[in-house]
Motif scaffolding. Structure first.
Motif, mmCIF file in Angstrom:
data_model
loop_
_atom_site.group_PDB
_atom_site.id
_atom_site.type_symbol
_atom_site.label_atom_id
_atom_site.label_comp_id
_atom_site.label_asym_id
_atom_site.label_seq_id
_atom_site.Cartn_x
_atom_site.Cartn_y
_atom_site.Cartn_z
ATOM 1 N N GLU A 51 7.510 1.544 -5.593
ATOM 2 C CA GLU A 51 6.379 0.594 -6.169
ATOM 3 C C GLU A 51 6.431 -0.866 -5.295
ATOM 4 O O GLU A 51 5.334 -1.447 -4.862
ATOM 5 C CB GLU A 51 6.300 0.488 -7.453
ATOM 6 N N ASP A 52 7.871 -1.078 -5.437
ATOM 7 C CA ASP A 52 8.088 -2.471 -4.648
ATOM 8 C C ASP A 52 7.787 -2.619 -3.157
ATOM 9 O O ASP A 52 7.287 -3.435 -2.565
ATOM 10 C CB ASP A 52 9.587 -2.896 -4.822
ATOM 11 N N TYR A 53 8.219 -1.577 -2.280
ATOM 12 C CA TYR A 53 8.026 -1.122 -1.005
ATOM 13 C C TYR A 53 6.483 -1.137 -0.791
ATOM 14 O O TYR A 53 6.050 -1.714 0.144
ATOM 15 C CB TYR A 53 8.513 0.097 -0.549
ATOM 16 N N LEU A 54 5.627 -0.230 -1.606
ATOM 17 C CA LEU A 54 4.208 -0.469 -1.614
ATOM 18 C C LEU A 54 3.647 -2.005 -1.675
ATOM 19 O O LEU A 54 2.890 -2.364 -0.597
ATOM 20 C CB LEU A 54 3.501 0.364 -2.522
ATOM 21 N N SER A 55 4.225 -2.573 -2.786
ATOM 22 C CA SER A 55 3.605 -3.920 -2.846
ATOM 23 C C SER A 55 4.043 -4.747 -1.558
ATOM 24 O O SER A 55 3.270 -5.548 -1.118
ATOM 25 C CB SER A 55 4.323 -4.670 -4.077
ATOM 26 N N TYR A 56 5.175 -4.670 -0.912
ATOM 27 C CA TYR A 56 5.564 -5.387 0.238
ATOM 28 C C TYR A 56 4.829 -5.295 1.354
ATOM 29 O O TYR A 56 4.274 -6.097 1.959
ATOM 30 C CB TYR A 56 7.123 -4.883 0.584
ATOM 31 N N LEU A 57 4.458 -3.888 1.666
ATOM 32 C CA LEU A 57 3.319 -3.561 2.598
ATOM 33 C C LEU A 57 2.087 -4.180 2.538
ATOM 34 O O LEU A 57 1.215 -4.550 3.481
ATOM 35 C CB LEU A 57 3.425 -2.040 3.093
ATOM 36 N N GLU A 58 1.506 -4.001 1.171
ATOM 37 C CA GLU A 58 0.411 -4.766 0.930
ATOM 38 C C GLU A 58 0.366 -6.190 1.150
ATOM 39 O O GLU A 58 -0.696 -6.709 1.613
ATOM 40 C CB GLU A 58 0.045 -4.353 -0.539
ATOM 41 N N GLU A 59 1.600 -6.700 0.733
ATOM 42 C CA GLU A 59 1.433 -8.243 0.902
ATOM 43 C C GLU A 59 1.650 -8.649 2.543
ATOM 44 O O GLU A 59 0.882 -9.599 2.910
ATOM 45 C CB GLU A 59 3.036 -8.789 0.532
ATOM 46 N N LEU A 60 2.127 -8.003 3.173
ATOM 47 C CA LEU A 60 2.279 -8.176 4.551
ATOM 48 C C LEU A 60 0.892 -7.940 5.222
ATOM 49 O O LEU A 60 0.543 -8.711 6.066
ATOM 50 C CB LEU A 60 3.282 -7.230 5.335
ATOM 51 N N ARG A 61 0.200 -6.964 4.748
ATOM 52 C CA ARG A 61 -1.203 -6.587 5.188
ATOM 53 C C ARG A 61 -2.086 -7.777 4.791
ATOM 54 O O ARG A 61 -2.953 -8.183 5.859
ATOM 55 C CB ARG A 61 -1.813 -5.365 4.748
ATOM 56 N N LYS A 62 -2.139 -8.140 3.624
ATOM 57 C CA LYS A 62 -2.945 -9.395 3.257
ATOM 58 C C LYS A 62 -2.787 -10.515 4.295
ATOM 59 O O LYS A 62 -3.494 -11.486 4.664
ATOM 60 C CB LYS A 62 -2.809 -9.591 1.793
ATOM 61 N N LYS A 63 -1.437 -11.111 4.293
ATOM 62 C CA LYS A 63 -0.958 -12.280 5.058
ATOM 63 C C LYS A 63 -1.545 -12.016 6.679
ATOM 64 O O LYS A 63 -2.191 -12.979 7.277
ATOM 65 C CB LYS A 63 0.372 -12.247 5.102
ATOM 66 N N ALA A 64 -1.292 -10.724 7.221
ATOM 67 C CA ALA A 64 -1.627 -10.632 8.615
ATOM 68 C C ALA A 64 -3.000 -10.510 8.791
ATOM 69 O O ALA A 64 -3.743 -11.189 9.682
ATOM 70 C CB ALA A 64 -1.073 -9.226 9.117
ATOM 71 N N LEU A 65 -3.679 -9.843 7.922
ATOM 72 C CA LEU A 65 -5.354 -9.986 7.839
ATOM 73 C C LEU A 65 -5.927 -11.378 7.738
ATOM 74 O O LEU A 65 -6.873 -11.960 8.504
ATOM 75 C CB LEU A 65 -5.990 -9.156 6.605
ATOM 76 N N GLU A 66 -5.378 -12.227 6.835
ATOM 77 C CA GLU A 66 -5.790 -13.676 6.705
ATOM 78 C C GLU A 66 -5.544 -14.406 8.103
ATOM 79 O O GLU A 66 -6.501 -15.177 8.436
ATOM 80 C CB GLU A 66 -5.112 -14.241 5.495
#
Length: 265
Positions: A199-214
């Motif tokens: 679950e934490d790895y999924l959260s990490y990828l989603e956090e990176l995705r959000k930062k990169a998209l912004e």
């Protein structure tokens, strides 16, 4: 060639790699559970794997990469090898891999595998096969007795490079998919993870995705995003980028997370 065996509860944990200059450059894990091997290590350790596990009833492969299919090159002499339908042709006719991967893992030889079914019954085990693309186009995971054998689906928080072929938006979808299933531990190519770590790895990828998209929406380019998200890469990561000619790279990871926007820009 190095093969190290241990146990995690009732699962045999095997890790292997090639000794170069007195040390193993990269380890890969595969697993033995009752009569079945899940993945089989790299070509450099194929003979050692065969010697240790030739009495098993089957090998089940998560995907076609050489560090997961290597033992099957020998094990197919004594047992069936099962693989995803999308893997079968590339296993029969493996491509020439880059020199650095030959040194680390070894050039794969042909494996004649049988196609996996949705549910496999082998040696008293009932194994559910789950399609989990992302790390590779053909990737699957195996669920048995609340254990998830998942190849390279699960890495870890802190990952900063990935292969050029990876599709991390697919990986995110695949992680969400497996988390709908009931399992306690995930058995990955880099080790054993609790469900919470998945679950934490999924959260990490989603956090990176959000930062990169912004950053992308703010007008920044791929190189700027890479530099801002990963400002202090480790020496190991930089060496991977250099040696692999960016087959493994931070840039790949960012492009993969932004695949739905940057390719159409």
């Amino acid at each position: 060639m190095v093969l190290v065996a241990s146990n995690f509860r009732d699962v045999g944990v095997l890790k292997c790699g090639n000794d170069v200059g007195g040390r193993v450059l990269y380890w890969v894990h595969f697993f033995s559970y009752r009569d079945v091997l899940f993945d089989s290590g790299c070509p450099h350790t194929a003979k050692e794997v065969f010697s240790a596990f030739k009495d098993r009833k089957a090998v089940m492969l998560t995907h076609y990469h050489e560090d997961h299919i290597g033992g099957a090159i020998e094990l197919q002499k004594t047992m069936p090898v099962y693989a995803p339908a999308k893997s079968l042709e590339i296993l029969r006719n493996p491509p020439e891999i880059p020199q650095y991967r030959k040194i680390v893992w070894g050039q794969p030889s042909a494996v004649v595998a049988k196609e996996l079914e949705e549910t496999m019954k082998i040696g008293g085990l009932e194994v559910e096969v789950i399609e989990t693309p992302g790390h590779s186009f053909d990737h699957v995971s195996f669920l048995v007795d609340k254990k998830l054998f998942c190849g390279d689906l699960v890495i870890a928080r802190g990952q900063i490079v990935c292969m050029r072929e990876e599709r991390l938006l697919e990986t995110i979808r695949s992680l969400k998919k497996v988390l709908d299933y009931d399992f306690d531990f995930a058995f990955s190519g880099i080790g054993v993870f609790s469900r919470e770590k998945v679950e934490d790895y999924l959260s990490y990828l989603e956090e990176l995705r959000k930062k990169a998209l912004e950053m992308w929406k703010a007008g920044k380019g791929i190189d700027e995003i890479v530099a801002e998200i990963f400002p202090n890469p480790s020496e190991k990561a930089l060496m991977m980028e250099l040696v692999s000619e960016k087959e493994w790279a931070r840039e790949n990871l960012v492009k993969s997370l932004l695949e739905d926007v940057w390719e159409n820009a």
